[in-house]
Design a protein around this motif. Structure first.
Motif, mmCIF file in Angstrom:
data_model
loop_
_atom_site.group_PDB
_atom_site.id
_atom_site.type_symbol
_atom_site.label_atom_id
_atom_site.label_comp_id
_atom_site.label_asym_id
_atom_site.label_seq_id
_atom_site.Cartn_x
_atom_site.Cartn_y
_atom_site.Cartn_z
ATOM 1 N N LEU A 95 5.392 53.548 69.630
ATOM 2 C CA LEU A 95 5.698 53.461 68.205
ATOM 3 C C LEU A 95 5.527 52.011 67.771
ATOM 4 O O LEU A 95 6.122 51.107 68.365
ATOM 5 N N ASN A 96 4.681 51.774 66.776
ATOM 6 C CA ASN A 96 4.429 50.434 66.256
ATOM 7 C C ASN A 96 4.882 50.363 64.812
ATOM 8 O O ASN A 96 4.525 51.214 64.005
ATOM 9 N N VAL A 97 5.654 49.345 64.495
ATOM 10 C CA VAL A 97 6.132 49.125 63.135
ATOM 11 C C VAL A 97 5.741 47.714 62.727
ATOM 12 O O VAL A 97 6.032 46.756 63.439
ATOM 13 N N VAL A 98 5.063 47.596 61.606
ATOM 14 C CA VAL A 98 4.692 46.295 61.069
ATOM 15 C C VAL A 98 5.472 46.113 59.768
ATOM 16 O O VAL A 98 5.382 46.943 58.863
ATOM 17 N N VAL A 99 6.270 45.049 59.723
ATOM 18 C CA VAL A 99 7.077 44.755 58.542
ATOM 19 C C VAL A 99 6.610 43.425 57.956
ATOM 20 O O VAL A 99 6.603 42.413 58.655
ATOM 21 N N ALA A 100 6.196 43.456 56.700
ATOM 22 C CA ALA A 100 5.860 42.233 55.976
ATOM 23 C C ALA A 100 7.039 41.957 55.055
ATOM 24 O O ALA A 100 7.487 42.844 54.321
ATOM 25 N N TYR A 101 7.553 40.742 55.101
ATOM 26 C CA TYR A 101 8.744 40.423 54.324
ATOM 27 C C TYR A 101 8.778 38.947 53.956
ATOM 28 O O TYR A 101 8.049 38.132 54.516
ATOM 29 N N THR A 102 9.645 38.640 52.994
ATOM 30 C CA THR A 102 9.894 37.264 52.594
ATOM 31 C C THR A 102 11.352 36.961 52.869
ATOM 32 O O THR A 102 12.230 37.739 52.488
ATOM 33 N N VAL A 103 11.608 35.853 53.544
ATOM 34 C CA VAL A 103 12.980 35.419 53.813
ATOM 35 C C VAL A 103 13.512 34.791 52.529
ATOM 36 O O VAL A 103 12.935 33.835 52.013
ATOM 37 N N LYS A 104 14.580 35.349 51.992
ATOM 38 C CA LYS A 104 15.112 34.879 50.719
ATOM 39 C C LYS A 104 15.592 33.428 50.776
ATOM 40 O O LYS A 104 15.415 32.684 49.821
ATOM 41 N N LYS A 105 16.179 33.024 51.869
ATOM 42 C CA LYS A 105 16.744 31.675 51.992
ATOM 43 C C LYS A 105 15.673 30.587 51.905
ATOM 44 O O LYS A 105 15.886 29.533 51.307
ATOM 45 N N THR A 106 14.509 30.855 52.515
ATOM 46 C CA THR A 106 13.457 29.840 52.579
ATOM 47 C C THR A 106 12.240 30.154 51.716
ATOM 48 O O THR A 106 11.430 29.274 51.459
ATOM 49 N N GLY A 107 12.075 31.416 51.330
ATOM 50 C CA GLY A 107 10.891 31.820 50.571
ATOM 51 C C GLY A 107 9.662 32.013 51.447
ATOM 52 O O GLY A 107 8.567 32.253 50.949
ATOM 53 N N GLU A 108 9.833 31.933 52.752
ATOM 54 C CA GLU A 108 8.714 32.067 53.680
ATOM 55 C C GLU A 108 8.317 33.528 53.856
ATOM 56 O O GLU A 108 9.161 34.395 54.112
ATOM 57 N N ALA A 109 7.025 33.790 53.720
ATOM 58 C CA ALA A 109 6.497 35.139 53.943
ATOM 59 C C ALA A 109 6.173 35.287 55.417
ATOM 60 O O ALA A 109 5.581 34.395 56.034
ATOM 61 N N ARG A 110 6.582 36.413 55.988
ATOM 62 C CA ARG A 110 6.352 36.673 57.415
ATOM 63 C C ARG A 110 5.849 38.088 57.604
ATOM 64 O O ARG A 110 6.093 38.958 56.778
ATOM 65 N N ARG A 111 5.192 38.300 58.725
ATOM 66 C CA ARG A 111 4.714 39.628 59.117
ATOM 67 C C ARG A 111 5.003 39.769 60.594
ATOM 68 O O ARG A 111 4.500 38.987 61.408
ATOM 69 N N GLU A 112 5.821 40.749 60.940
ATOM 70 C CA GLU A 112 6.232 40.951 62.329
ATOM 71 C C GLU A 112 5.870 42.351 62.785
ATOM 72 O O GLU A 112 5.938 43.313 62.017
ATOM 73 N N THR A 113 5.517 42.471 64.058
ATOM 74 C CA THR A 113 5.216 43.760 64.663
ATOM 75 C C THR A 113 6.268 44.081 65.711
ATOM 76 O O THR A 113 6.603 43.235 66.537
ATOM 77 N N PHE A 114 6.770 45.309 65.649
ATOM 78 C CA PHE A 114 7.773 45.778 66.608
ATOM 79 C C PHE A 114 7.181 47.008 67.290
ATOM 80 O O PHE A 114 6.632 47.883 66.626
ATOM 81 N N ALA A 115 7.312 47.090 68.595
ATOM 82 C CA ALA A 115 6.736 48.216 69.338
ATOM 83 C C ALA A 115 7.709 48.704 70.395
ATOM 84 O O ALA A 115 8.419 47.914 71.020
ATOM 85 N N ARG A 116 7.760 50.004 70.567
ATOM 86 C CA ARG A 116 8.547 50.623 71.619
ATOM 87 C C ARG A 116 7.734 51.798 72.177
ATOM 88 O O ARG A 116 7.144 52.564 71.434
ATOM 89 N N GLY A 117 7.759 51.908 73.489
ATOM 90 C CA GLY A 117 7.033 52.981 74.130
ATOM 91 C C GLY A 117 7.957 53.878 74.905
ATOM 92 O O GLY A 117 9.132 53.584 75.093
ATOM 93 N N VAL A 118 7.402 54.976 75.378
ATOM 94 C CA VAL A 118 8.143 55.919 76.203
ATOM 95 C C VAL A 118 8.351 55.294 77.558
ATOM 96 O O VAL A 118 7.423 54.758 78.172
ATOM 97 N N VAL A 119 9.571 55.309 78.034
ATOM 98 C CA VAL A 119 9.886 54.701 79.327
ATOM 99 C C VAL A 119 9.851 55.742 80.407
ATOM 100 O O VAL A 119 10.231 56.834 80.276
#
Length: 119
Positions: A95-119
């Motif tokens: 399972l892959n999740v890509v979240v694009a977001y802006t950190v409110k405190k700094t205004g920095e735009a980020r894009r992070e990928t989270f992945a989990r597989g079957v163990v």
């Protein structure tokens, strides 16, 4: 001080700390992969994303999942981030999740990928 996730110790034997950017990423990861009912005193915390690894893929399921994740991110982290985009895919038990977001405190735009597989 922000405690790093997952919890571990640094080189000096103290609880490891995380920078602010890493801490925000850690909070998103915890929210996505925590199942509701898993946390004591916060039974409604979490998005329960790991339950979806074995669900059949369909356009309807993907739309419902993205809506649920958007709602969870807005509810639990809405004071920390603004979500700009969210993409969820499941391929060969991973399972892959890509979240694009802006950190409110700094205004920095980020894009992070989270992945989990079957163990």
């Amino acid at each position: 001080m922000n405690i790093d996730f997952p919890l571990h110790f640094d080189d000096k034997g103290r609880t490891a700390a995380a920078a602010d950017d890493d801490h925000v990423r850690d909070m998103i990861e915890q929210l996505l992969f925590t199942s509701p009912g898993e946390r004591v005193n916060r039974p409604d915390f979490g998005a329960g994303l790991l339950q979806m690894v074995f669900s059949p893929n369909s356009a309807e399921l993907s739309a419902a999942l993205q809506f649920a994740l958007q709602a969870a991110l807005a509810r639990w982290l809405g004071d920390v981030i603004d979500v700009a985009g969210l993409d969820v895919t499941s391929t060969d038990g991973t399972l892959n999740v890509v979240v694009a977001y802006t950190v409110k405190k700094t205004g920095e735009a980020r894009r992070e990928t989270f992945a989990r597989g079957v163990v």
